[in-house]
Design an enzyme around this catalytic site. Sequence first.
Site, mmCIF file in Angstrom:
data_model
loop_
_atom_site.group_PDB
_atom_site.id
_atom_site.type_symbol
_atom_site.label_atom_id
_atom_site.label_comp_id
_atom_site.label_asym_id
_atom_site.label_seq_id
_atom_site.Cartn_x
_atom_site.Cartn_y
_atom_site.Cartn_z
ATOM 1 C CD1 TRP A 1 0.385 -6.852 -2.188
ATOM 2 C CD2 TRP A 1 0.103 -6.760 -0.223
ATOM 3 N NE1 TRP A 1 1.211 -8.059 -2.257
ATOM 4 C CE2 TRP A 1 0.311 -7.782 -1.315
ATOM 5 C CE3 TRP A 1 -0.299 -6.594 0.994
ATOM 6 C CZ2 TRP A 1 0.640 -9.386 -0.511
ATOM 7 C CZ3 TRP A 1 0.175 -8.323 1.769
ATOM 8 C CH2 TRP A 1 0.605 -9.340 1.362
ATOM 9 C CG HIS B 1 20.320 -36.579 2.604
ATOM 10 N ND1 HIS B 1 20.470 -37.604 2.776
ATOM 11 C CD2 HIS B 1 20.892 -36.174 2.233
ATOM 12 C CE1 HIS B 1 21.718 -37.548 2.898
ATOM 13 N NE2 HIS B 1 21.800 -36.714 2.732
ATOM 14 C CG ASN C 1 1.662 1.383 3.992
ATOM 15 O OD1 ASN C 1 2.957 2.363 4.219
ATOM 16 N ND2 ASN C 1 1.343 0.156 4.220
ATOM 17 N N GLY C 2 -0.263 0.170 6.476
ATOM 18 C CA GLY C 2 -0.062 -0.631 8.036
ATOM 19 C C GLY C 2 -1.502 -1.592 8.851
ATOM 20 C CB CYS D 1 -0.469 0.217 1.027
ATOM 21 S SG CYS D 1 -2.123 -1.240 1.471
ATOM 22 C CD GLU E 1 9.737 -11.779 -7.692
ATOM 23 O OE1 GLU E 1 11.271 -12.101 -7.810
ATOM 24 O OE2 GLU E 1 9.318 -10.669 -6.886
ATOM 25 C CE LYS F 1 14.123 -11.889 -8.928
ATOM 26 N NZ LYS F 1 14.316 -11.182 -8.487
ATOM 27 C CE LYS G 1 12.003 -2.402 -7.055
ATOM 28 N NZ LYS G 1 12.371 -3.930 -7.312
ATOM 29 C CD GLU H 1 17.150 -13.399 -6.388
ATOM 30 O OE1 GLU H 1 16.608 -13.546 -5.215
ATOM 31 O OE2 GLU H 1 17.220 -12.549 -7.046
ATOM 32 N NE ARG I 1 4.633 1.458 -0.364
ATOM 33 C CZ ARG I 1 5.473 2.254 0.386
ATOM 34 N NH1 ARG I 1 7.332 2.676 0.102
ATOM 35 N NH2 ARG I 1 5.524 1.908 2.205
HETATM 36 C C1 F6R Z 1 12.162 -10.378 -5.411
HETATM 37 C C2 F6R Z 1 12.412 -9.590 -4.255
HETATM 38 C C3 F6R Z 1 12.019 -9.668 -2.930
HETATM 39 C C4 F6R Z 1 12.939 -8.952 -1.833
HETATM 40 C C5 F6R Z 1 11.570 -8.186 -0.668
HETATM 41 C C6 F6R Z 1 12.608 -7.490 0.224
HETATM 42 O O1 F6R Z 1 12.684 -9.807 -6.261
HETATM 43 O O2 F6R Z 1 12.316 -8.057 -4.379
HETATM 44 O O3 F6R Z 1 11.804 -10.862 -2.216
HETATM 45 O O4 F6R Z 1 14.429 -8.568 -2.263
HETATM 46 O O5 F6R Z 1 10.851 -8.292 -0.635
HETATM 47 O O6 F6R Z 1 12.475 -5.901 -0.273
HETATM 48 P P1 F6R Z 1 14.062 -5.350 -0.035
HETATM 49 O O7 F6R Z 1 14.953 -5.290 -0.614
HETATM 50 O O8 F6R Z 1 13.258 -3.879 -0.796
HETATM 51 O O9 F6R Z 1 13.289 -5.206 1.964
#
Ligand code: F6R
Length: 611
Positions: A79, A506, A105-106, A2, A490, A487, A606, A483, A27
């Site tokens: 969100w 295992h 927001n929260g 949000c 996601e 990615k 994000k 990672e 957001r």
């Molecule tokens: C994945 C991604 C998330 C962020 C995570 C932490 O592509 O972007 O996993 O890495 O939400 O976010 P920050 O780095 O902003 O604390």
Amino acid sequence: MCGIVGYVGKKSAPEFLLGALEKLEYRGYDSSGIAICNDKEKKDKVELIKKKGRIRVLRETVENFKDFFGKVGIGHTRWATHGEPSDINSHPHTGASGKIAVVHNGIIENYMILKKNLMQKGIKFASETDTEVVAVLADYLYDGDIFETVRKTALSLEGSFALGILCSDFPDRIIAVKKESPLILGFGNEENYIASDISAFADRTKKICRLDECEMAVIKNSEVSFYNFSGEKINKTITEIDWNIGSSEKNGFDHFMLKEIMEQPKAVKETLSARCSNNDILIDDLTKEYLENINKIYIVACGSSHHVGVAAKYAFEKLSKITTNTDLASEFRYRSPIIDEKTLVIIISQSGETADSLAALREAKHKGAKTLAVVNVVGSSIAAESDCVIYTWAGMEVAVATTKAYSAQLSVMYMLALHIAKILNKISKEKFEKHFNNLLNLPDLIEKTLEEKTKVFEIAKKYCQRDNVFFIGRNNDYAICMEGSLKFKEVSYIHSEAYPAGELKHGTISLIESGTLVIAVATNHKLFEKTISNVREVKARGAVCLALTTEDKREEIACVADDTICVPRIPPIMQPSLSVIPLQLFSYYVALLRERDIDRPRNLAKSVTVE
Ligand code: F6R
């Protein structure tokens, strides 16, 4: 999680609010809405438009309403946490009188109790959200004094909240309230703004003031007053930020994700040049005197930032010889980690606003540790609260899936490991110089690795219809698998898992069947044969293998793998900076071929500002 915005000025509030919300859409993008006070004729109610879906849907609706005009307003991009994405659950929320509108927001943790109490008084609710209770409670308490009403409302709330509040009886102001969630004020020319993030108004002003815990502000176009939750007036300092947020245009790319992948050489170069000069690394905050007294390092973060920590741990322990633990911030804060003044806690965060990382930082400070933040967003909460900050200079990252911030973070972590090793005399001058030069070479090598783009696209075409993918590797190759897998799932919405190659036997190997795609990362020469044995094991059970290795191992791996992608060879501790590139590209292309919403994957946001 949000984004909220607000405008008080002499120009069109909807125009500012829509633009600002578009900048904060990262957001959350389940719904959005704005409320304004129409100052042409004083009204009994605030005016409101809110819509499920992207901000473009809200923009179209607002632009079709000819009379939706005002110079004071608040806006929200959502969100969804409490209640599905819908017009009704969208913010702003109002109470029965329609006089007071709230964006939030929260999370209001005691909303059920408050809601029950209000319902017992016969008050009706329209939505399933926690936020509506704020608007309804304020409406119930309202006695003509909007400031006192908001203050009393804030005192009744538990949880995290950044609030923007509008009241039709006071059409010249908005009231801002902050507890735990971020809220920043911007000061323009006869206009002022509030937002969850500076980027919402950075094109209009660089003068800002961050609200601290349990603070409120009354914002008019030519005057802003600050208060604490006891209602006492407080003084706050306005600071000028020196931050060019960079372009938020796609510049000819189809998606921000690909643009940002291609920007990685620049992001890493700018990050390194901010701290590397005259053959040295400049990190004044970590002195010899301090470093000699620590015995443990924690690297704490979420998601991809956590994966940076996992990859960096190998470099930290190898170079600095200090015990280094990595932790997910959401776990760290609740598991009583053993921390004292001899512990250095490094928090990594692109946004600088991730709620769990911020809470972990506070916990570490509370226990006496020194905290160092690696952050991309200048002036963010984590940057503001940590003892010292090293910024990554990746520029604004728009795509939800991080790429260039990840690479910039990784380069900072190598720099840190090397700096600590040098200060503590854990490596020779020659070794330092060798690693330092390798570090400075990373941007060129990343550029070279990006040249494999077309090949990766061809491989993506071959494998894009698989339903299950396993990423396997050992040591920091495994960190890259974590990672790569995140990615991949996601943005492609295909199930994938990262597994340490040696752990497959295992249990996990029972999931391997004919046609399962296994992506094996084998760049570490010491462990190469071992990972290849694991590749043979999965192939014997019907898996198809895509291998990622260094150029000099191309032929060797081609005998076992179905397809191979190669990256330039550099010393193993820095290899993740190159290995991650093809995996980012592979994820992007598979998502493209599966026609996914690449820059805004479903269900994500994000900046994760709630737990
Ligand atoms: C994945 C991604 C998330 C962020 C995570 C932490 O592509 O972007 O996993 O890495 O939400 O976010 P920050 O780095 O902003 O604390």
